[in-house]
Motif scaffolding. Structure first.
Motif, PDB file in Angstrom:
ATOM      1  N   GLU A  47      32.475  65.335  20.566  1.00  0.00           N
ATOM      2  CA  GLU A  47      32.680  66.786  20.545  1.00  0.00           C
ATOM      3  C   GLU A  47      31.421  67.525  20.985  1.00  0.00           C
ATOM      4  OE1 GLU A  47      34.009  70.339  17.412  1.00  0.00           O
ATOM      5  OE2 GLU A  47      33.751  68.283  16.704  1.00  0.00           O
ATOM      6  N   LEU A  48      30.271  67.084  20.471  1.00  0.00           N
ATOM      7  CA  LEU A  48      29.015  67.748  20.823  1.00  0.00           C
ATOM      8  C   LEU A  48      28.642  67.489  22.276  1.00  0.00           C
ATOM      9  CD1 LEU A  48      26.667  69.437  19.658  1.00  0.00           C
ATOM     10  CD2 LEU A  48      25.516  67.277  19.087  1.00  0.00           C
ATOM     11  N   ALA A  49      28.887  66.272  22.766  1.00  0.00           N
ATOM     12  CA  ALA A  49      28.505  65.918  24.138  1.00  0.00           C
ATOM     13  C   ALA A  49      29.364  66.612  25.180  1.00  0.00           C
ATOM     14  CB  ALA A  49      28.587  64.405  24.326  1.00  0.00           C
ATOM     15  N   ALA A  50      30.657  66.809  24.873  1.00  0.00           N
ATOM     16  CA  ALA A  50      31.576  67.506  25.791  1.00  0.00           C
ATOM     17  C   ALA A  50      31.477  66.938  27.209  1.00  0.00           C
ATOM     18  CB  ALA A  50      31.291  69.004  25.789  1.00  0.00           C
ATOM     19  N   ILE A  51      31.790  65.644  27.349  1.00  0.00           N
ATOM     20  CA  ILE A  51      31.586  64.967  28.636  1.00  0.00           C
ATOM     21  C   ILE A  51      32.884  64.721  29.414  1.00  0.00           C
ATOM     22  CG2 ILE A  51      29.360  63.903  28.159  1.00  0.00           C
ATOM     23  CD1 ILE A  51      32.575  61.970  27.626  1.00  0.00           C
ATOM     24  N   ASP A  52      33.938  65.405  29.082  1.00  0.00           N
ATOM     25  CA  ASP A  52      35.212  65.172  29.756  1.00  0.00           C
ATOM     26  C   ASP A  52      35.051  65.257  31.280  1.00  0.00           C
ATOM     27  OD1 ASP A  52      36.176  65.025  27.243  1.00  0.00           O
ATOM     28  OD2 ASP A  52      37.629  66.650  27.420  1.00  0.00           O
ATOM     29  N   GLY A  53      35.457  64.183  31.974  1.00  0.00           N
ATOM     30  CA  GLY A  53      35.437  64.165  33.435  1.00  0.00           C
ATOM     31  C   GLY A  53      34.075  63.969  34.053  1.00  0.00           C
ATOM     32  N   GLN A  54      33.030  63.728  33.264  1.00  0.00           N
ATOM     33  CA  GLN A  54      31.690  63.556  33.815  1.00  0.00           C
ATOM     34  C   GLN A  54      31.337  62.081  33.952  1.00  0.00           C
ATOM     35  OE1 GLN A  54      28.475  66.138  32.359  1.00  0.00           O
ATOM     36  NE2 GLN A  54      29.986  67.160  31.041  1.00  0.00           N
ATOM     37  N   LEU A  55      30.318  61.827  34.757  1.00  0.00           N
ATOM     38  CA  LEU A  55      29.746  60.495  34.867  1.00  0.00           C
ATOM     39  C   LEU A  55      28.595  60.415  33.865  1.00  0.00           C
ATOM     40  CD1 LEU A  55      29.691  57.765  36.273  1.00  0.00           C
ATOM     41  CD2 LEU A  55      28.254  58.764  38.052  1.00  0.00           C
ATOM     42  N   VAL A  56      28.677  59.443  32.952  1.00  0.00           N
ATOM     43  CA  VAL A  56      27.767  59.376  31.818  1.00  0.00           C
ATOM     44  C   VAL A  56      26.790  58.219  31.964  1.00  0.00           C
ATOM     45  CG1 VAL A  56      27.638  58.957  29.323  1.00  0.00           C
ATOM     46  CG2 VAL A  56      29.396  60.483  30.250  1.00  0.00           C
ATOM     47  N   LEU A  57      25.547  58.468  31.578  1.00  0.00           N
ATOM     48  CA  LEU A  57      24.520  57.441  31.492  1.00  0.00           C
ATOM     49  C   LEU A  57      24.272  57.168  30.017  1.00  0.00           C
ATOM     50  CD1 LEU A  57      22.502  55.725  33.147  1.00  0.00           C
ATOM     51  CD2 LEU A  57      20.874  57.610  32.946  1.00  0.00           C
ATOM     52  N   GLU A  58      24.327  55.901  29.613  1.00  0.00           N
ATOM     53  CA  GLU A  58      24.137  55.508  28.216  1.00  0.00           C
ATOM     54  C   GLU A  58      23.002  54.501  28.130  1.00  0.00           C
ATOM     55  OE1 GLU A  58      26.738  53.650  24.479  1.00  0.00           O
ATOM     56  OE2 GLU A  58      27.175  53.027  26.537  1.00  0.00           O
ATOM     57  N   VAL A  59      22.146  54.669  27.143  1.00  0.00           N
ATOM     58  CA  VAL A  59      21.047  53.740  26.910  1.00  0.00           C
ATOM     59  C   VAL A  59      21.274  53.061  25.563  1.00  0.00           C
ATOM     60  CG1 VAL A  59      18.566  53.515  26.489  1.00  0.00           C
ATOM     61  CG2 VAL A  59      19.393  55.042  28.294  1.00  0.00           C
ATOM     62  N   GLY A  60      21.183  51.738  25.542  1.00  0.00           N
ATOM     63  CA  GLY A  60      21.350  50.990  24.309  1.00  0.00           C
ATOM     64  C   GLY A  60      22.772  50.959  23.799  1.00  0.00           C
ATOM     65  N   PRO A  61      23.734  50.469  24.583  1.00  0.00           N
ATOM     66  CA  PRO A  61      25.126  50.464  24.145  1.00  0.00           C
ATOM     67  C   PRO A  61      25.415  49.484  23.015  1.00  0.00           C
ATOM     68  CG  PRO A  61      24.900  49.252  26.195  1.00  0.00           C
ATOM     69  CD  PRO A  61      23.584  49.920  25.939  1.00  0.00           C
ATOM     70  N   GLY A  62      24.541  48.498  22.808  1.00  0.00           N
ATOM     71  CA  GLY A  62      24.780  47.531  21.745  1.00  0.00           C
ATOM     72  C   GLY A  62      26.006  46.690  22.034  1.00  0.00           C
ATOM     73  N   ILE A  78      27.721  54.394  32.909  1.00  0.00           N
ATOM     74  CA  ILE A  78      26.701  53.422  33.298  1.00  0.00           C
ATOM     75  C   ILE A  78      25.841  53.182  32.067  1.00  0.00           C
ATOM     76  CG2 ILE A  78      24.734  52.924  34.793  1.00  0.00           C
ATOM     77  CD1 ILE A  78      25.932  54.999  36.759  1.00  0.00           C
ATOM     78  N   SER A  79      25.847  51.951  31.557  1.00  0.00           N
ATOM     79  CA  SER A  79      25.101  51.627  30.350  1.00  0.00           C
ATOM     80  C   SER A  79      23.920  50.721  30.678  1.00  0.00           C
ATOM     81  CB  SER A  79      26.006  50.948  29.321  1.00  0.00           C
ATOM     82  OG  SER A  79      27.047  51.811  28.902  1.00  0.00           O
ATOM     83  N   ILE A  80      22.814  50.964  29.975  1.00  0.00           N
ATOM     84  CA  ILE A  80      21.599  50.178  30.164  1.00  0.00           C
ATOM     85  C   ILE A  80      21.294  49.452  28.861  1.00  0.00           C
ATOM     86  CG2 ILE A  80      19.150  50.247  30.734  1.00  0.00           C
ATOM     87  CD1 ILE A  80      19.744  52.960  32.143  1.00  0.00           C
ATOM     88  N   GLU A  81      21.290  48.120  28.905  1.00  0.00           N
ATOM     89  CA  GLU A  81      21.072  47.316  27.695  1.00  0.00           C
ATOM     90  C   GLU A  81      19.948  46.315  27.922  1.00  0.00           C
ATOM     91  OE1 GLU A  81      20.669  45.832  24.347  1.00  0.00           O
ATOM     92  OE2 GLU A  81      22.264  47.344  24.451  1.00  0.00           O
ATOM     93  N   ARG A  82      19.073  46.214  26.940  1.00  0.00           N
ATOM     94  CA  ARG A  82      17.908  45.347  27.063  1.00  0.00           C
ATOM     95  C   ARG A  82      18.162  43.932  26.554  1.00  0.00           C
ATOM     96  NH1 ARG A  82      12.091  46.533  24.077  1.00  0.00           N
ATOM     97  NH2 ARG A  82      10.989  44.674  24.801  1.00  0.00           N
ATOM     98  N   ASP A  83      19.013  43.780  25.547  1.00  0.00           N
ATOM     99  CA  ASP A  83      19.199  42.489  24.885  1.00  0.00           C
ATOM    100  C   ASP A  83      20.192  41.618  25.651  1.00  0.00           C
ATOM    101  OD1 ASP A  83      19.471  40.358  23.201  1.00  0.00           O
ATOM    102  OD2 ASP A  83      20.141  41.516  21.460  1.00  0.00           O
ATOM    103  N   PRO A  84      19.733  40.520  26.262  1.00  0.00           N
ATOM    104  CA  PRO A  84      20.650  39.670  27.044  1.00  0.00           C
ATOM    105  C   PRO A  84      21.760  39.058  26.206  1.00  0.00           C
ATOM    106  CG  PRO A  84      18.506  38.603  26.761  1.00  0.00           C
ATOM    107  CD  PRO A  84      18.343  40.009  26.291  1.00  0.00           C
TER     108      PRO A  84
END
Length: 325
Positions: A47-62, A78-84
């Protein structure tokens, strides 16, 4: 979405525990791994992010708890994760969605070119933003449950490096959120606040108790939304990148010795860098800033004016006008 349908099927203690067990994964304290297990919090983030229809960048998806919820609203993630060890987990939880791309690596080392290639791949797959960003296929929103050790650095770094990002909605340690949203004269207001608020303004937040995670962190958390802003001088003109960098440098120098006057703190910080100290006094005067004030009393607008005068008076070599976060 109906009230019976969860935002994320992974946002519960049982689902998270079972998934981690199935892959034989143990939590790594060194990576700051705390998995969100409250679906209501996921809903509030969306609700706070209000990202409907946007391209999202996520860091640390777990394991993908927030990711799968974002994929229901965004045109692509697009998610960026460090832990293989989490790569095969994400392949199962989010990887089957054609609008998901995973970049493995340290978030602070991932390049804009890598993100651009992932965004182009999503565009080819039909994940086109509803509203084109300034960089077209590039992400327009950062949404993340960030590892606390790097949260402040990542937010400032990404807003500086990725000009397409119009918003950042991030879970961080409560104290970091306080610094991000601080006002002049408060204990949380500092150089980081100024550097961030030169390019973004706080636009909403809520707090999240430790019991909403496994394992429970030893600190309170907060989700804060930041919206990119275009700083302006009183006459309405927009500063160039050199002036913005100089304003950020001024803040670092002013808070280098927080209890000293701005003149003495800036002198102590800039003198070893070859600054012209007489020119510094002139810059303070032309910016209308009393040298006896402390840095915490100056607004972001004051630092912007001071940055302009630092440049106009050649106070410091250009090489020092690009301070680190």
């Amino acid at each position: 979405m109906s009230s019976a349908e969860p935002y994320s099927s992974l946002a519960s203690y049982g689902a998270t525990r079972d998934l981690l067990g199935a892959f034989g994964i143990e939590l790594k304290k060194t990576l700051g791994q705390n998995f969100l297990v409250n679906d209501d919090v996921i809903g509030r983030i969306l609700e706070l992010a209000a990202i409907d229809g946007q391209l999202v960048l996520e860091v640390g998806p777990g394991i993908g708890t927030l990711t799968v919820a974002l994929l229901k609203r965004a045109c692509g993630v697009i998610s960026i994760e460090r832990d293989p060890a989490l790569e095969p987990v994400l392949a199962q939880t989010a990887g089957t969605n054609p609008h998901f791309r995973l970049l493995m690596g340290d978030a602070v080392k991932v390049t804009s070119s890598e993100v651009a290639r992932a965004a182009a791949s999503l565009a080819q797959a039909g994940a086109a933003p509803v509203q084109a960003s300034r960089d077209h296929a590039m992400p327009t929103a950062l949404v993340a449950n960030l590892p606390y050790a790097v949260a402040a650095t990542v937010v400032l770094d990404y807003l500086q490096r990725f000009s397409s990002l119009a918003t950042a909605t991030v879970m961080v340690q409560k104290e970091v959120a306080d610094r991000m949203a601080a006002s002049p004269g408060t204990k949380d207001y500092g150089a980081y606040t100024v550097q961030l608020q030169l390019i973004a303004r706080p636009a909403g937040r809520f707090e999240v108790a430790p019991g909403n995670f496994i394992p429970a962190p030893h600190v309170d958390s907060a989700v804060i939304r930041l919206e990119r802003t275009v700083p302006r001088f009183p006459d309405g003109s927009v500063p160039d990148d050199t002036v913005l960098a100089a304003a950020a440098l001024a803040a670092k120098a002013a808070f280098a010795q927080r209890r000293k006057t701005i003149r003495n703190s800036m002198r102590g910080y800039l003198a070893p860098k070859g600054a012209d100290l007489e020119a510094l006094d002139t810059a303070l005067e032309q910016a209308g800033i009393a040298p006896t004030l402390r840095g915490e009393r100056l607004s972001v607008s004051d630092y912007l004016l001071l940055g302009k005068e630092l440049v106009n008076n050649n106070v410091t070599p250009l090489g020092y006008l690009l301070p680190s976060a």
